[in-house]
Design a protein around this motif. Structure first.
Motif, mmCIF file in Angstrom:
data_model
loop_
_atom_site.group_PDB
_atom_site.id
_atom_site.type_symbol
_atom_site.label_atom_id
_atom_site.label_comp_id
_atom_site.label_asym_id
_atom_site.label_seq_id
_atom_site.Cartn_x
_atom_site.Cartn_y
_atom_site.Cartn_z
ATOM 1 N N GLN A 29 0.731 -1.286 0.090
ATOM 2 C CA GLN A 29 -0.042 -0.061 -0.246
ATOM 3 C C GLN A 29 1.141 1.140 -0.226
ATOM 4 O O GLN A 29 0.772 2.366 -0.565
ATOM 5 C CB GLN A 29 -0.935 -0.047 1.465
ATOM 6 C CG GLN A 29 -0.453 -0.633 2.597
ATOM 7 C CD GLN A 29 -0.200 1.349 3.796
ATOM 8 O OE1 GLN A 29 -0.245 2.569 2.756
ATOM 9 N NE2 GLN A 29 0.719 0.501 4.112
ATOM 10 N N TYR A 33 0.999 3.708 -2.596
ATOM 11 C CA TYR A 33 0.014 4.925 -2.710
ATOM 12 C C TYR A 33 1.490 6.192 -2.955
ATOM 13 O O TYR A 33 1.437 6.892 -3.849
ATOM 14 C CB TYR A 33 -0.106 5.490 -1.447
ATOM 15 C CG TYR A 33 -0.518 6.564 -0.471
ATOM 16 C CD1 TYR A 33 -1.885 6.947 -0.850
ATOM 17 C CD2 TYR A 33 -0.267 7.346 0.136
ATOM 18 C CE1 TYR A 33 -2.758 8.091 -0.303
ATOM 19 C CE2 TYR A 33 -0.392 9.137 1.120
ATOM 20 C CZ TYR A 33 -2.020 9.092 0.147
ATOM 21 O OH TYR A 33 -2.101 9.672 0.906
ATOM 22 N N GLN A 51 -7.232 3.010 -3.419
ATOM 23 C CA GLN A 51 -8.530 1.903 -3.320
ATOM 24 C C GLN A 51 -9.224 1.297 -4.859
ATOM 25 O O GLN A 51 -9.552 -0.124 -3.453
ATOM 26 C CB GLN A 51 -9.509 2.588 -2.416
ATOM 27 C CG GLN A 51 -8.801 3.332 -1.259
ATOM 28 C CD GLN A 51 -10.454 3.732 -0.415
ATOM 29 O OE1 GLN A 51 -11.397 3.442 -0.348
ATOM 30 N NE2 GLN A 51 -9.900 5.119 -0.232
ATOM 31 N N PHE A 58 -7.975 -7.563 -5.971
ATOM 32 C CA PHE A 58 -8.915 -8.868 -5.312
ATOM 33 C C PHE A 58 -9.762 -9.304 -6.931
ATOM 34 O O PHE A 58 -9.807 -10.697 -6.587
ATOM 35 C CB PHE A 58 -9.617 -7.869 -4.316
ATOM 36 C CG PHE A 58 -10.553 -8.834 -3.932
ATOM 37 C CD1 PHE A 58 -9.907 -9.460 -2.742
ATOM 38 C CD2 PHE A 58 -11.757 -9.277 -4.172
ATOM 39 C CE1 PHE A 58 -10.375 -10.463 -2.129
ATOM 40 C CE2 PHE A 58 -12.164 -10.110 -3.133
ATOM 41 C CZ PHE A 58 -11.798 -10.896 -1.984
ATOM 42 N N ALA B 52 -0.828 5.308 3.374
ATOM 43 C CA ALA B 52 -2.366 5.977 2.647
ATOM 44 C C ALA B 52 -2.779 5.477 3.981
ATOM 45 O O ALA B 52 -2.270 5.061 4.932
ATOM 46 C CB ALA B 52 -2.506 4.807 1.677
ATOM 47 N N PRO B 53 -3.251 6.374 3.958
ATOM 48 C CA PRO B 53 -4.090 6.734 4.941
ATOM 49 C C PRO B 53 -4.995 5.198 5.320
ATOM 50 O O PRO B 53 -5.007 5.079 4.930
ATOM 51 C CB PRO B 53 -5.381 7.816 4.686
ATOM 52 C CG PRO B 53 -4.741 8.879 3.198
ATOM 53 C CD PRO B 53 -3.789 7.818 2.737
ATOM 54 N N ALA B 56 -8.657 4.629 3.846
ATOM 55 C CA ALA B 56 -8.316 3.860 2.429
ATOM 56 C C ALA B 56 -7.805 2.156 2.545
ATOM 57 O O ALA B 56 -8.384 1.994 1.801
ATOM 58 C CB ALA B 56 -7.469 4.292 1.724
ATOM 59 N N ILE B 57 -7.197 1.940 3.653
ATOM 60 C CA ILE B 57 -6.835 0.711 3.551
ATOM 61 C C ILE B 57 -7.916 0.019 4.481
ATOM 62 O O ILE B 57 -8.734 -1.200 3.548
ATOM 63 C CB ILE B 57 -6.360 0.272 4.627
ATOM 64 C CG1 ILE B 57 -4.250 0.866 3.875
ATOM 65 C CG2 ILE B 57 -5.235 -1.032 4.393
ATOM 66 C CD1 ILE B 57 -3.468 1.266 4.882
ATOM 67 N N ASN B 59 -10.911 1.003 4.381
ATOM 68 C CA ASN B 59 -11.846 1.171 3.015
ATOM 69 C C ASN B 59 -12.166 -0.372 2.160
ATOM 70 O O ASN B 59 -12.578 -1.225 1.518
ATOM 71 C CB ASN B 59 -12.528 2.124 1.829
ATOM 72 C CG ASN B 59 -12.761 2.986 2.552
ATOM 73 O OD1 ASN B 59 -14.088 2.387 3.226
ATOM 74 N ND2 ASN B 59 -12.731 4.000 2.029
ATOM 75 N N ILE B 60 -10.288 -0.778 1.553
ATOM 76 C CA ILE B 60 -10.142 -1.396 0.603
ATOM 77 C C ILE B 60 -10.253 -3.047 0.933
ATOM 78 O O ILE B 60 -10.768 -3.895 0.547
ATOM 79 C CB ILE B 60 -8.909 -1.269 -0.199
ATOM 80 C CG1 ILE B 60 -8.042 -0.941 -0.503
ATOM 81 C CG2 ILE B 60 -8.100 -2.879 0.011
ATOM 82 C CD1 ILE B 60 -6.654 -0.506 -0.638
ATOM 83 N N PHE B 61 -10.579 -3.184 2.449
ATOM 84 C CA PHE B 61 -10.848 -4.222 3.062
ATOM 85 C C PHE B 61 -12.544 -4.487 3.030
ATOM 86 O O PHE B 61 -12.426 -5.700 3.165
ATOM 87 C CB PHE B 61 -10.190 -4.470 4.808
ATOM 88 C CG PHE B 61 -8.554 -4.696 4.528
ATOM 89 C CD1 PHE B 61 -7.788 -5.317 3.196
ATOM 90 C CD2 PHE B 61 -8.054 -4.429 5.558
ATOM 91 C CE1 PHE B 61 -6.265 -5.232 4.059
ATOM 92 C CE2 PHE B 61 -6.528 -4.263 5.889
ATOM 93 C CZ PHE B 61 -6.005 -4.549 4.688
ATOM 94 N N LYS B 63 -14.202 -3.848 1.076
ATOM 95 C CA LYS B 63 -15.120 -3.946 -0.168
ATOM 96 C C LYS B 63 -14.378 -5.567 -0.451
ATOM 97 O O LYS B 63 -15.117 -5.452 -2.049
ATOM 98 C CB LYS B 63 -14.331 -2.669 -0.792
ATOM 99 C CG LYS B 63 -15.342 -1.376 -0.174
ATOM 100 C CD LYS B 63 -15.516 -0.270 -1.493
ATOM 101 C CE LYS B 63 -16.204 1.213 -0.792
ATOM 102 N NZ LYS B 63 -15.616 2.100 -2.080
ATOM 103 N N THR B 64 -13.565 -6.250 -0.465
ATOM 104 C CA THR B 64 -12.948 -6.982 -0.620
ATOM 105 C C THR B 64 -13.632 -8.237 0.361
ATOM 106 O O THR B 64 -14.357 -8.805 0.006
ATOM 107 C CB THR B 64 -11.542 -6.588 -0.579
ATOM 108 O OG1 THR B 64 -10.703 -6.130 0.147
ATOM 109 C CG2 THR B 64 -10.981 -6.003 -1.708
ATOM 110 N N VAL B 65 -11.990 -8.104 1.806
ATOM 111 C CA VAL B 65 -12.372 -9.682 1.898
ATOM 112 C C VAL B 65 -13.580 -9.377 3.528
ATOM 113 O O VAL B 65 -13.369 -10.424 3.513
ATOM 114 C CB VAL B 65 -10.548 -9.499 2.901
ATOM 115 C CG1 VAL B 65 -9.838 -10.014 1.951
ATOM 116 C CG2 VAL B 65 -10.147 -8.296 3.787
ATOM 117 N N ARG B 66 -13.603 -8.458 3.809
ATOM 118 C CA ARG B 66 -15.059 -8.306 4.613
ATOM 119 C C ARG B 66 -16.337 -8.319 4.004
ATOM 120 O O ARG B 66 -17.196 -7.806 4.427
ATOM 121 C CB ARG B 66 -14.540 -7.062 5.619
ATOM 122 C CG ARG B 66 -13.452 -7.370 6.625
ATOM 123 C CD ARG B 66 -12.950 -6.211 6.988
ATOM 124 N NE ARG B 66 -11.853 -6.051 8.016
ATOM 125 C CZ ARG B 66 -10.761 -4.803 8.252
ATOM 126 N NH1 ARG B 66 -11.641 -3.779 8.034
ATOM 127 N NH2 ARG B 66 -10.018 -4.547 9.101
#
Lengths: 195, 134
Positions: A29, A33, A51, A58, B52-53, B56-57, B59-61, B63-66
């Protein structure tokens, strides 16, 4: 999980391990970034593209077969996502002649024509002056210097499909420019670093 | 390849031992490379990596693994049971409307009736009327 290499992580992810994907995100990341910041110069846009890039990764990772080049793949993906982002957002109009040409020219165009505040956080112990001077470089040159933090010249050459010699020439040109900028804007720093 | 061009490879330690030795020999006699060496080192030391903020990280999780799967098994089971129960109630209520206490099906909807039958019923009704109203 942290001890696993990229190839093992991808294989594990393909078996359904979410932890493997989390590790991939955490591992790359910051690199991705920072690279995005070098192109967009905006923390907000970089965060959005980051994101989107990892969400796309993914979805696509299950079909990805070249596990040894995961890092290159992620950088290429984020680079393409950046291109898509700017093409979709009409507020940053890209001249028609550059749309289908070399992507680097698009990066240059965007970087040089979108006046945005430089939102780069400056870490302790790092010369702010050098960073400011880096912002004066062209988008392509800055991109190369930022990529160097995460990749070798060989990896960048593979990613961008360019000979190493071309990249080295570009890097040296950027250094020469940087020296000139520092001597004009920050003579003290110039003397400290260069003289 | 021009030796001066290889300076970044030297600074970023991407040379073999032999290449390194050759370049150091070149460096000893090249003023320009010695000058550029400091600039290149300054660029290398000014690490540009920043995290990264956190949101943001996250949000990635998210929208993907969670991300909750569209087909939620437990929720579907609940909905399935509810739908089956509603269907059963509906079927029983329809059947009970058309069933007398002996269980015989009493709906007239699909019983074919001829004019002759109707006239017979009509005459029977007339007969009942005549008897009871008399």
């Amino acid at each position: 999980m942290k001890q696993l290499n990229d190839s093992e992580l991808v294989s594990l992810f393909k078996t359904g391990s979410n932890e493997a994907f989390e590790e991939i995100v955490m591992r790359y990341q910051a690199d991705v970034y920072s690279y995005l910041l070098s192109i967009t110069k905006s923390a907000e846009i970089s965060s959005d593209i980051l994101q989107d890039s990892f969400i796309r990764a993914f979805k696509k990772l299950k079909d990805y077969n070249d596990e040894n080049k995961l890092k290159n793949w992620l950088f290429t993906l984020s680079r393409n996502m950046t291109m898509d982002y700017y093409r979709k957002n009409n507020k940053y109009l890209i001249p028609l002649e550059t749309q289908d040409e070399d992507e680097a020219s698009v990066i240059d165009y965007l970087s040089d024509n979108t006046p945005q505040p430089i939102e780069m956080a400056i870490s302790n112990g790092i010369s702010e002056s050098v960073k400011k001077a880096l912002e004066e470089l062209s988008g392509e040159e800055r991109e190369l210097i930022y990529l160097k933090d995460s990749m070798t010249f060989k990896e960048i050459a593979e990613m961008q499909n360019k000979p190493i010699g071309t990249l080295l020439s570009k890097f040296n040109r950027a250094l020469a420019k940087l020296k000139k900028i520092l001597s004009e804007t920050e003579p003290e720093v110039y003397n400290e670093y260069v003289q | 390849m021009n030796m001066c061009n290889n300076l970044p490879l030297y600074i970023y330690n991407e040379m073999s031992e032999k290449e390194k030795e050759l370049f150091e020999n070149h460096l000893a006699g090249c003023v320009q490379c010695r000058e550029n060496l400091k600039t290149c080192a300054a660029v290398k030391n000014a690490s540009h990596i920043q995290s990264a903020p956190l949101n943001a990280i996250e949000n990635i999780f998210d929208k993907t693994v969670r991300k909750q799967p569209f087909f939620n098994f437990s929720k579907t089971w609940k909905l399935g049971f509810a739908a089956a129960a509603c269907l059963m109630i509906a079927v029983f209520s329809v059947i009970s409307d058309h069933t007398d206490y002996s269980g015989a099906y009493t709906s007239y909807d699909k019983v074919p009736v001829s004019y002759e039958d109707i006239s017979n019923i009509d005459s029977e009704l007339d007969e009942f009327e005549r008897i009871f109203l008399a």
